[in-house]
Design a protein around this motif. Structure first.
Motif, PDB file in Angstrom:
ATOM      1  N   LYS A  28     -37.208 -68.038   5.607  1.00 22.56           N
ATOM      2  CA  LYS A  28     -35.372 -68.024   5.889  1.00 22.56           C
ATOM      3  C   LYS A  28     -34.688 -66.750   6.265  1.00 22.56           C
ATOM      4  O   LYS A  28     -33.846 -67.065   6.974  1.00 22.56           O
ATOM      5  CB  LYS A  28     -35.697 -69.171   4.272  1.00 22.56           C
ATOM      6  CG  LYS A  28     -34.520 -69.585   3.846  1.00 22.56           C
ATOM      7  CD  LYS A  28     -33.509 -70.232   3.092  1.00 22.56           C
ATOM      8  CE  LYS A  28     -32.360 -70.340   2.471  1.00 22.56           C
ATOM      9  NZ  LYS A  28     -32.025 -71.133   0.935  1.00 22.56           N
ATOM     10  N   ILE A  29     -34.390 -66.161   4.654  1.00 20.98           N
ATOM     11  CA  ILE A  29     -34.361 -65.116   5.419  1.00 20.98           C
ATOM     12  C   ILE A  29     -33.972 -64.573   6.889  1.00 20.98           C
ATOM     13  O   ILE A  29     -32.990 -63.941   7.151  1.00 20.98           O
ATOM     14  CB  ILE A  29     -34.530 -63.526   4.073  1.00 20.98           C
ATOM     15  CG1 ILE A  29     -34.243 -64.407   3.090  1.00 20.98           C
ATOM     16  CG2 ILE A  29     -34.045 -62.743   4.187  1.00 20.98           C
ATOM     17  CD1 ILE A  29     -34.971 -63.188   1.597  1.00 20.98           C
ATOM     18  N   ILE A  30     -35.509 -64.308   7.818  1.00 20.58           N
ATOM     19  CA  ILE A  30     -35.282 -64.072   8.988  1.00 20.58           C
ATOM     20  C   ILE A  30     -34.784 -64.878   9.551  1.00 20.58           C
ATOM     21  O   ILE A  30     -33.909 -64.274  10.770  1.00 20.58           O
ATOM     22  CB  ILE A  30     -37.134 -63.233   8.881  1.00 20.58           C
ATOM     23  CG1 ILE A  30     -37.002 -62.495   8.253  1.00 20.58           C
ATOM     24  CG2 ILE A  30     -36.581 -63.305  10.534  1.00 20.58           C
ATOM     25  CD1 ILE A  30     -39.122 -62.200   9.082  1.00 20.58           C
ATOM     26  N   GLY A  31     -34.739 -66.160   9.527  1.00 20.76           N
ATOM     27  CA  GLY A  31     -34.629 -66.890  10.225  1.00 20.76           C
ATOM     28  C   GLY A  31     -32.849 -66.323  10.199  1.00 20.76           C
ATOM     29  O   GLY A  31     -31.885 -66.718  10.892  1.00 20.76           O
ATOM     30  N   GLY A  32     -32.448 -66.811   8.819  1.00 22.16           N
ATOM     31  CA  GLY A  32     -30.864 -66.774   9.013  1.00 22.16           C
ATOM     32  C   GLY A  32     -30.164 -65.768   9.510  1.00 22.16           C
ATOM     33  O   GLY A  32     -29.252 -64.922  10.276  1.00 22.16           O
ATOM     34  N   VAL A  54     -37.097 -53.531  12.703  1.00 23.47           N
ATOM     35  CA  VAL A  54     -37.499 -52.847  12.099  1.00 23.47           C
ATOM     36  C   VAL A  54     -37.268 -53.339  10.505  1.00 23.47           C
ATOM     37  O   VAL A  54     -38.403 -53.069  10.013  1.00 23.47           O
ATOM     38  CB  VAL A  54     -36.539 -51.256  11.875  1.00 23.47           C
ATOM     39  CG1 VAL A  54     -37.099 -50.598  11.180  1.00 23.47           C
ATOM     40  CG2 VAL A  54     -37.010 -50.556  13.133  1.00 23.47           C
ATOM     41  N   LEU A  55     -36.275 -53.989  10.541  1.00 24.78           N
ATOM     42  CA  LEU A  55     -36.232 -55.453   9.574  1.00 24.78           C
ATOM     43  C   LEU A  55     -37.295 -56.259   8.837  1.00 24.78           C
ATOM     44  O   LEU A  55     -37.180 -55.924   7.609  1.00 24.78           O
ATOM     45  CB  LEU A  55     -34.543 -55.344   9.399  1.00 24.78           C
ATOM     46  CG  LEU A  55     -33.825 -56.575   8.192  1.00 24.78           C
ATOM     47  CD1 LEU A  55     -34.127 -55.237   7.433  1.00 24.78           C
ATOM     48  CD2 LEU A  55     -32.352 -57.036   8.497  1.00 24.78           C
ATOM     49  N   VAL A  56     -37.418 -56.759  10.160  1.00 20.55           N
ATOM     50  CA  VAL A  56     -38.772 -58.080  10.370  1.00 20.55           C
ATOM     51  C   VAL A  56     -40.002 -57.019   9.585  1.00 20.55           C
ATOM     52  O   VAL A  56     -40.015 -57.646   8.632  1.00 20.55           O
ATOM     53  CB  VAL A  56     -38.578 -58.405  11.257  1.00 20.55           C
ATOM     54  CG1 VAL A  56     -40.113 -59.432  11.145  1.00 20.55           C
ATOM     55  CG2 VAL A  56     -37.632 -59.669  11.563  1.00 20.55           C
ATOM     56  N   LEU A  57     -40.445 -55.808   9.989  1.00 24.87           N
ATOM     57  CA  LEU A  57     -41.492 -55.296   9.166  1.00 24.87           C
ATOM     58  C   LEU A  57     -41.108 -54.931   8.106  1.00 24.87           C
ATOM     59  O   LEU A  57     -42.422 -54.911   6.534  1.00 24.87           O
ATOM     60  CB  LEU A  57     -41.909 -53.690   9.912  1.00 24.87           C
ATOM     61  CG  LEU A  57     -42.097 -54.133  11.122  1.00 24.87           C
ATOM     62  CD1 LEU A  57     -41.979 -52.594  11.682  1.00 24.87           C
ATOM     63  CD2 LEU A  57     -43.937 -54.950  11.758  1.00 24.87           C
ATOM     64  N   GLU A  58     -40.152 -54.523   7.901  1.00 22.80           N
ATOM     65  CA  GLU A  58     -39.510 -53.941   5.814  1.00 22.80           C
ATOM     66  C   GLU A  58     -40.358 -55.732   5.347  1.00 22.80           C
ATOM     67  O   GLU A  58     -40.262 -55.251   4.273  1.00 22.80           O
ATOM     68  CB  GLU A  58     -38.003 -53.404   5.942  1.00 22.80           C
ATOM     69  CG  GLU A  58     -38.354 -52.189   6.857  1.00 22.80           C
ATOM     70  CD  GLU A  58     -36.618 -51.408   6.470  1.00 22.80           C
ATOM     71  OE1 GLU A  58     -35.549 -52.434   6.561  1.00 22.80           O
ATOM     72  OE2 GLU A  58     -37.099 -50.436   6.135  1.00 22.80           O
ATOM     73  N   VAL A 107     -40.499 -56.067  19.305  1.00 22.72           N
ATOM     74  CA  VAL A 107     -38.562 -56.606  18.888  1.00 22.72           C
ATOM     75  C   VAL A 107     -38.737 -57.550  19.197  1.00 22.72           C
ATOM     76  O   VAL A 107     -37.687 -58.646  19.364  1.00 22.72           O
ATOM     77  CB  VAL A 107     -37.676 -55.674  18.212  1.00 22.72           C
ATOM     78  CG1 VAL A 107     -36.546 -56.673  17.829  1.00 22.72           C
ATOM     79  CG2 VAL A 107     -38.542 -55.570  17.323  1.00 22.72           C
ATOM     80  N   LEU A 108     -38.337 -57.534  20.813  1.00 22.68           N
ATOM     81  CA  LEU A 108     -38.204 -58.338  22.228  1.00 22.68           C
ATOM     82  C   LEU A 108     -38.935 -59.145  22.231  1.00 22.68           C
ATOM     83  O   LEU A 108     -38.477 -60.991  22.205  1.00 22.68           O
ATOM     84  CB  LEU A 108     -38.194 -57.640  23.007  1.00 22.68           C
ATOM     85  CG  LEU A 108     -37.245 -56.476  23.920  1.00 22.68           C
ATOM     86  CD1 LEU A 108     -37.483 -55.157  25.627  1.00 22.68           C
ATOM     87  CD2 LEU A 108     -35.348 -56.725  24.008  1.00 22.68           C
ATOM     88  N   LEU A 109     -39.859 -59.460  21.408  1.00 27.41           N
ATOM     89  CA  LEU A 109     -41.156 -60.648  21.657  1.00 27.41           C
ATOM     90  C   LEU A 109     -40.624 -61.263  20.492  1.00 27.41           C
ATOM     91  O   LEU A 109     -40.069 -62.959  20.575  1.00 27.41           O
ATOM     92  CB  LEU A 109     -42.657 -60.187  22.029  1.00 27.41           C
ATOM     93  CG  LEU A 109     -43.624 -61.581  21.461  1.00 27.41           C
ATOM     94  CD1 LEU A 109     -43.435 -62.536  22.482  1.00 27.41           C
ATOM     95  CD2 LEU A 109     -44.769 -61.033  21.302  1.00 27.41           C
ATOM     96  N   SER A 110     -40.365 -60.678  19.253  1.00 33.93           N
ATOM     97  CA  SER A 110     -40.166 -61.995  18.000  1.00 33.93           C
ATOM     98  C   SER A 110     -38.036 -61.858  17.917  1.00 33.93           C
ATOM     99  O   SER A 110     -38.802 -63.145  17.768  1.00 33.93           O
ATOM    100  CB  SER A 110     -39.716 -60.843  16.929  1.00 33.93           C
ATOM    101  OG  SER A 110     -38.928 -59.727  16.868  1.00 33.93           O
ATOM    102  N   TYR A 128     -47.180 -45.775  10.187  1.00 37.09           N
ATOM    103  CA  TYR A 128     -48.112 -46.811   9.558  1.00 37.09           C
ATOM    104  C   TYR A 128     -48.243 -48.579   9.800  1.00 37.09           C
ATOM    105  O   TYR A 128     -50.455 -48.346   9.864  1.00 37.09           O
ATOM    106  CB  TYR A 128     -47.623 -47.222   8.057  1.00 37.09           C
ATOM    107  CG  TYR A 128     -48.721 -47.963   7.125  1.00 37.09           C
ATOM    108  CD1 TYR A 128     -49.081 -49.344   6.855  1.00 37.09           C
ATOM    109  CD2 TYR A 128     -49.941 -47.366   6.614  1.00 37.09           C
ATOM    110  CE1 TYR A 128     -49.344 -49.616   5.225  1.00 37.09           C
ATOM    111  CE2 TYR A 128     -51.010 -47.821   5.867  1.00 37.09           C
ATOM    112  CZ  TYR A 128     -50.895 -48.684   5.283  1.00 37.09           C
ATOM    113  OH  TYR A 128     -51.789 -49.338   4.147  1.00 37.09           O
ATOM    114  N   VAL A 129     -47.504 -49.360  10.708  1.00 36.68           N
ATOM    115  CA  VAL A 129     -48.286 -50.348  11.254  1.00 36.68           C
ATOM    116  C   VAL A 129     -48.879 -50.401  12.213  1.00 36.68           C
ATOM    117  O   VAL A 129     -49.896 -51.015  12.119  1.00 36.68           O
ATOM    118  CB  VAL A 129     -46.993 -51.230  11.308  1.00 36.68           C
ATOM    119  CG1 VAL A 129     -47.448 -53.001  11.794  1.00 36.68           C
ATOM    120  CG2 VAL A 129     -46.169 -51.351  10.034  1.00 36.68           C
TER     121      VAL A 129
END
Length: 567
Positions: A437-441, A526-530, A289-292, A551-552
């Motif tokens: 687009k959703i992730i960026g928002g 976590v949300l990004v993975l979902e 997450v920190l990297l993303s 699982y990931v």
């Protein structure tokens, strides 16, 4: 899409290092550690005493079916007190296994700390440099709950209260080991199952006080949830819509007139993959997450002219300027009719409404058990009204009428993100461009809350159901009921009341009550993975893993991994 490649590359390399250090198997179902106190010195007398204490709790020779052990080791400032309580329905062998696991893992989960509480499903371990044996402790309190709500709260809540009251009376008045379970019919085809327990060292009256306080806290933390727990150092309560405890009543332990002695326990504990999620994955996800977030925020800052921040559109001088008339809101929602109900969360139900000028609104009707005072409510309203950004749901006003407290927001037509990404049909509409687009928002909204608004805001409950989508599928962060305001240069806060959604809470918040921008960053990961997988973290179903994060981690090196790098 280069961000995803960088994100998964860091994830895989971090995971490889971690898997070399952690065994994928674990004996018991770990919940959370709560670490506090000061750090003790390595190789000190206190550390030696702690090792002796843990050994005595792990290797006890108490009579069969005894599920409570305590001991005190050392003198003066180096004295340490400890206790271990197994769940009342555990047999002797399972209790020994949990005692062995808890004592072995305690110094890893709470390294160098003078105080710790380590919770497992089967038992909990506590030690401290302050006296704790035969002492009632209400805090720190841990709240865990199922994200899903019951279908008929008016039927469910009275039955739940009756069940918890009944088993509370059994544990306090009848059970020799302060433990009771029970069940009651919720519907013709479904039951409610409940469990209550106190540590066996406290008196029956203290046990009653602890359990009753825990029951009284359910409406504030977990109202209408299909399952929930309130866990305190001296007692815990849990209910579910499935049978989660041993159905056969455990035999009561014999009466003990003096503190139990110590002995040796035998046998190897059965292993479970669940601890992978709670040991390996939090660390892995933190790095991921920190990297993303850094990568996305870097791109956003570099291209800041490409999006708009709408701040100070109209200055709010008083809370009263935001107040709506209750009759107006009631008429707009057709008296809060079920036909206008958009959904329901832990803080209340949300209704669609239409004002006389045909303007559509969303009205959150806060639960009367939310526990928020009038002044706190007004301060929150004023704070949220000043947050103006295209990726935050805009608060239009509020209403207070008697015991009613309402929040009025702009209406967002496409509901919440979870309605899309977890629906097998609707998620086909979300191609990679829309998901990006959703992730960026979401990232832009977080950046505004953490860095660009006048006040630094920590959301503390970022998840798919709290991300709304407008007509153009732009993401908007909503539900600030758990948000915290940081002042000036403050970077971290601490709380003893740990609330949030299981699976989204960062390790430092769940373990120590510390929250900061990093807490939101973890939830964002976590949300990004979902969003990428279309799978829900808390109800992931797979033969290979019990949790999406697990699982990931397990499939990071599968043949599909090079494909993910090229997304």
């Amino acid at each position: 899409m280069a961000v995803f490649g960088l994100l998964f590359l860091a994830f895989s390399s971090t995971l490889l290092l971690l898997l070399l250090h952690f065994n994928l198997n674990s004996a018991q179902t770990f919940i959370y550690p709560i670490c506090s106190g000061v750090n003790y010195t390595t190789n000190s007398t206190y550390q030696t005493n702690l090792k002796l204490l843990l050994s005595s709790l792990a290797n006890n020779n108490s009579p069969n079916n005894t599920r409570f052990f305590n001991n005190t080791v050392g003198r003066s400032s180096d004295r340490i007190y400890g206790l271990l309580q197994c769940r009342g329905d555990m047999d002797s062998e399972d209790c020994k296994k949990c005692a062995r696991t808890a004592t072995n893992e305690s110094t890893t989960r709470c390294p160098s700390k003078t105080k710790a509480i380590i919770y497992y499903d089967e038992c909990w371990l506590q030690y401290s440099n302050e006296s704790l044996i035969s002492r009632l402790q209400f805090d720190p309190t841990l709240y865990l709950y199922n994200e899903n709500n019951v279908t008929d709260p008016n039927l469910f809540t009275p039955k739940l209260n009756d069940l918890l009251g009944s088993i509370n009376d059994q544990a306090v008045s009848i059970s020799p080991n302060r433990f009771a379970t029970g069940e009651d019919n919720y519907t013709s085809s479904q039951k409610i199952y409940g469990l209550v327990q106190c540590t066996e060292d406290i008196s029956r009256s203290d046990c009653d006080r602890c359990l009753r306080r825990s029951i009284s806290e359910f409406p504030g933390c977990c109202d209408k949830r299909q399952g929930a727990r309130v866990i305190k150092p001296s007692c815990n309560i849990r209910y579910e819509l499935y049978d989660f405890y041993q159905s056969q009543t455990a035999a009561p332990p014999p009466q003990i007139t003096s503190p139990p002695n110590t002995n040796t326990t035998r046998g190897n504990g059965r292993k479970s993959s669940k601890n992978v999620v709670l040991i390996v994955v939090p660390t892995v996800i933190a790095a991921l997450v920190l990297l993303s977030i850094v990568a996305i925020f870097f791109c956003l800052r570099r291209n800041k002219k490409k999006f708009e921040i709408i701040e100070n559109a109209d200055e709010i001088s008083t809370v009263e300027s935001l107040q709506f008339n209750f009759a107006t809101v009631e008429a707009a929602t057709d008296n809060f009719s079920d036909d206008n109900k958009l959904g329901e969360g832990g803080f209340g139900a949300v209704y669609k409404g239409k004002l006389s000028e045909e303007r559509e609104i969303a009205v959150k009707r806060l639960s009367r058990n939310s526990g928020q005072g009038l002044e706190e409510f007004k301060n929150e309203v004023l704070l949220l009204a000043k947050l103006q950004h295209r990726n935050l749901v805009r608060l239009l006003g509020f209403c207070i009428e008697g015991r009613e407290k309402l929040l009025i927001y702009e209406f967002v037509p496409n509901a919440s993100l979870d309605k899309f990404i977890f629906d097998p049909i609707k998620r086909t509409y979300l191609d990679w461009e829309r998901r990006y687009k959703i992730i960026g928002g979401i990232a832009r909204g977080l950046l505004y809350l953490h860095e660009d608004s006048r006040d630094r805001i920590i959301h503390r409950d970022l998840k798919a159901s709290n991300i709304l989508l407008d007509a153009e599928m732009n993401s908007k962060i909503s539900d600030f009921g758990m948000a915290r305001l940081f002042v000036l240069d403050q970077t971290q806060g601490t709380t003893s009341r740990i609330v949030g959604t299981y699976g989204y809470m960062s390790p430092e918040y769940a373990m120590h009550g510390h929250f900061s921008v990093k807490s939101d960053v973890f939830s964002f990961g976590v949300l990004v993975l979902e969003i990428i997988t279309g799978q829900k973290n808390n109800s992931f179903d797979s033969e290979r893993a019990e949790d999406l994060l697990c699982y990931v981690s397990m499939t990071a090196f599968s043949p599909l991994f090079p494909f993910l790098l090229n997304l």
